[in-house]
Design a protein around this motif. Sequence first.
Motif, PDB file in Angstrom:
ATOM      1  N   ALA A   1      -4.436   4.662  -3.898  1.00  0.00           N
ATOM      2  CA  ALA A   1      -3.405   3.867  -3.225  1.00  0.00           C
ATOM      3  C   ALA A   1      -4.021   2.903  -2.218  1.00  0.00           C
ATOM      4  CB  ALA A   1      -2.402   4.794  -2.534  1.00  0.00           C
ATOM      5  N   LEU A   2      -5.063   3.335  -1.519  1.00  0.00           N
ATOM      6  CA  LEU A   2      -5.702   2.487  -0.513  1.00  0.00           C
ATOM      7  C   LEU A   2      -6.445   1.322  -1.148  1.00  0.00           C
ATOM      8  CD1 LEU A   2      -7.049   5.128   2.045  1.00  0.00           C
ATOM      9  CD2 LEU A   2      -5.133   3.557   2.325  1.00  0.00           C
ATOM     10  N   ILE A   3      -7.054   1.570  -2.302  1.00  0.00           N
ATOM     11  CA  ILE A   3      -7.750   0.485  -2.997  1.00  0.00           C
ATOM     12  C   ILE A   3      -6.747  -0.595  -3.407  1.00  0.00           C
ATOM     13  CG2 ILE A   3      -8.987  -0.119  -5.110  1.00  0.00           C
ATOM     14  CD1 ILE A   3     -10.380   2.607  -4.915  1.00  0.00           C
ATOM     15  N   ILE A   4      -5.619  -0.165  -3.951  1.00  0.00           N
ATOM     16  CA  ILE A   4      -4.579  -1.115  -4.340  1.00  0.00           C
ATOM     17  C   ILE A   4      -4.033  -1.850  -3.115  1.00  0.00           C
ATOM     18  CG2 ILE A   4      -2.259  -1.326  -5.324  1.00  0.00           C
ATOM     19  CD1 ILE A   4      -2.945   1.088  -7.095  1.00  0.00           C
TER      20      ILE A   4
ATOM     21  N   TYR B   1      -4.283  -2.926   7.849  1.00  0.00           N
ATOM     22  CA  TYR B   1      -4.888  -1.976   6.905  1.00  0.00           C
ATOM     23  C   TYR B   1      -4.813  -0.549   7.438  1.00  0.00           C
ATOM     24  CZ  TYR B   1      -8.395   0.290   3.962  1.00  0.00           C
ATOM     25  OH  TYR B   1      -9.043   1.142   3.109  1.00  0.00           O
ATOM     26  N   LEU B   2      -5.143  -0.363   8.715  1.00  0.00           N
ATOM     27  CA  LEU B   2      -5.099   0.975   9.297  1.00  0.00           C
ATOM     28  C   LEU B   2      -3.672   1.513   9.347  1.00  0.00           C
ATOM     29  CD1 LEU B   2      -7.639   0.632  12.252  1.00  0.00           C
ATOM     30  CD2 LEU B   2      -7.936   1.941  10.149  1.00  0.00           C
ATOM     31  N   THR B   3      -2.728   0.657   9.743  1.00  0.00           N
ATOM     32  CA  THR B   3      -1.329   1.082   9.785  1.00  0.00           C
ATOM     33  C   THR B   3      -0.838   1.444   8.387  1.00  0.00           C
ATOM     34  OG1 THR B   3      -0.930  -0.393  11.671  1.00  0.00           O
ATOM     35  CG2 THR B   3       1.002   0.425  10.481  1.00  0.00           C
ATOM     36  N   GLY B   4      -1.207   0.632   7.413  1.00  0.00           N
ATOM     37  CA  GLY B   4      -0.833   0.912   6.039  1.00  0.00           C
ATOM     38  C   GLY B   4      -1.456   2.199   5.534  1.00  0.00           C
ATOM     39  N   THR B   5      -2.696   2.447   5.941  1.00  0.00           N
ATOM     40  CA  THR B   5      -3.376   3.689   5.566  1.00  0.00           C
ATOM     41  C   THR B   5      -2.606   4.899   6.067  1.00  0.00           C
ATOM     42  OG1 THR B   5      -5.552   2.618   5.626  1.00  0.00           O
ATOM     43  CG2 THR B   5      -5.505   5.014   5.796  1.00  0.00           C
ATOM     44  N   PHE B   6      -2.160   4.843   7.313  1.00  0.00           N
ATOM     45  CA  PHE B   6      -1.390   5.943   7.888  1.00  0.00           C
ATOM     46  C   PHE B   6      -0.081   6.144   7.123  1.00  0.00           C
ATOM     47  CE2 PHE B   6      -3.523   4.912  12.168  1.00  0.00           C
ATOM     48  CZ  PHE B   6      -4.575   5.761  11.872  1.00  0.00           C
ATOM     49  N   LEU B   7       0.596   5.043   6.794  1.00  0.00           N
ATOM     50  CA  LEU B   7       1.876   5.141   6.089  1.00  0.00           C
ATOM     51  C   LEU B   7       1.692   5.730   4.690  1.00  0.00           C
ATOM     52  CD1 LEU B   7       3.569   1.770   7.129  1.00  0.00           C
ATOM     53  CD2 LEU B   7       4.101   4.082   7.947  1.00  0.00           C
ATOM     54  N   ILE B   8       0.648   5.294   4.000  1.00  0.00           N
ATOM     55  CA  ILE B   8       0.369   5.823   2.664  1.00  0.00           C
ATOM     56  C   ILE B   8       0.086   7.326   2.734  1.00  0.00           C
ATOM     57  CG2 ILE B   8      -1.336   5.830   0.789  1.00  0.00           C
ATOM     58  CD1 ILE B   8      -1.558   2.789   1.206  1.00  0.00           C
ATOM     59  N   SER B   9      -0.679   7.719   3.732  1.00  0.00           N
ATOM     60  CA  SER B   9      -0.997   9.143   3.906  1.00  0.00           C
ATOM     61  C   SER B   9       0.272   9.957   4.153  1.00  0.00           C
ATOM     62  CB  SER B   9      -1.973   9.333   5.066  1.00  0.00           C
ATOM     63  OG  SER B   9      -3.194   8.679   4.825  1.00  0.00           O
ATOM     64  N   LEU B  10       1.173   9.406   4.963  1.00  0.00           N
ATOM     65  CA  LEU B  10       2.424  10.102   5.257  1.00  0.00           C
ATOM     66  C   LEU B  10       3.289  10.258   4.013  1.00  0.00           C
ATOM     67  CD1 LEU B  10       3.468   8.579   8.703  1.00  0.00           C
ATOM     68  CD2 LEU B  10       2.548  10.849   8.251  1.00  0.00           C
TER      69      LEU B  10
END
Length: 278
Positions: free
Chosen positions: A218-221, A244-253
């Motif tokens: 998901a992070l690569i995409i 990117y960092l905020t999106g990373t947190f949201l994807i993880s959640l």
Amino acid sequence: GQPVPGGVQMLKKLIKYDLKYGAKIFIVIHALLWIAAIFGRVFFLDRIDFDAPTEQLVSVLVLFFSAFVLLFSVVSLATALLIAARFYKNLFTDEGYLTWTLPASPVQQLWAKILSGCIWNILDLILLYSATYFMWISPNVQNAYRMIAAEFTASLGMPLSKFFLLMVLLSIIGVGSNVLMLYASISIGQLFPAHRLLLSVIVYFIFYMIIYALSMGALIIFKLLPGIALSANTVNEAASMSTYLTGTFLISLVLSAVMAVIQYVITHLILTRKLNLI
């Protein structure tokens, strides 16, 4: 299972008994953590000379932070083991014969374990992060950080305080998923006639690798999306990194929430249909 009269009262009693299990160990472990944090600040961080030669300073700081990362990892692991041990011992061993005679449905038993496990986990996080903050606010550390704060903010795309807050929020929100992954792993492990604990550990790592693989994909995409790719322009680069960092947190959640639902369903089905006591 069928609803049980006085379900709320029973749920409270179950949570109370769960929290009593291992309470002394939990207190001792985190007391030792805080003693180490106090000593680390008073005898190291408050006294270290940040104007010392770079090589000497870096080697000492790396050793110090490595020791505390190891300590924090051990404390977190000990908390997870306490939560897992209570779930396994209370529901799947000889003790389970008494547990399942209580006027509580499997759903109540499961939710009591989920809520008590989340309470332990949140307390653990509060004590870990507060110990980190206690060392961080050392005046000596703050004075040294002011000299490099601009570089940190530029590289992260946000102030370090905001990044720390996001990490805290992500950890607390992900507590339920962490607890359910433990419970689902143990529940699947007990389906086998032998080597239950070993198989539970293997299942846990399988769950972990699934979440890791999905997160990386998901992070690569996400990183390839317009506006996320890092720019050579300093301002744009900071904004992209923050996004990117905020999106990373949201994807993880999101992934954690999806896996938590799946793991809850697995655990619930096993407790209601495939319970196999030792």
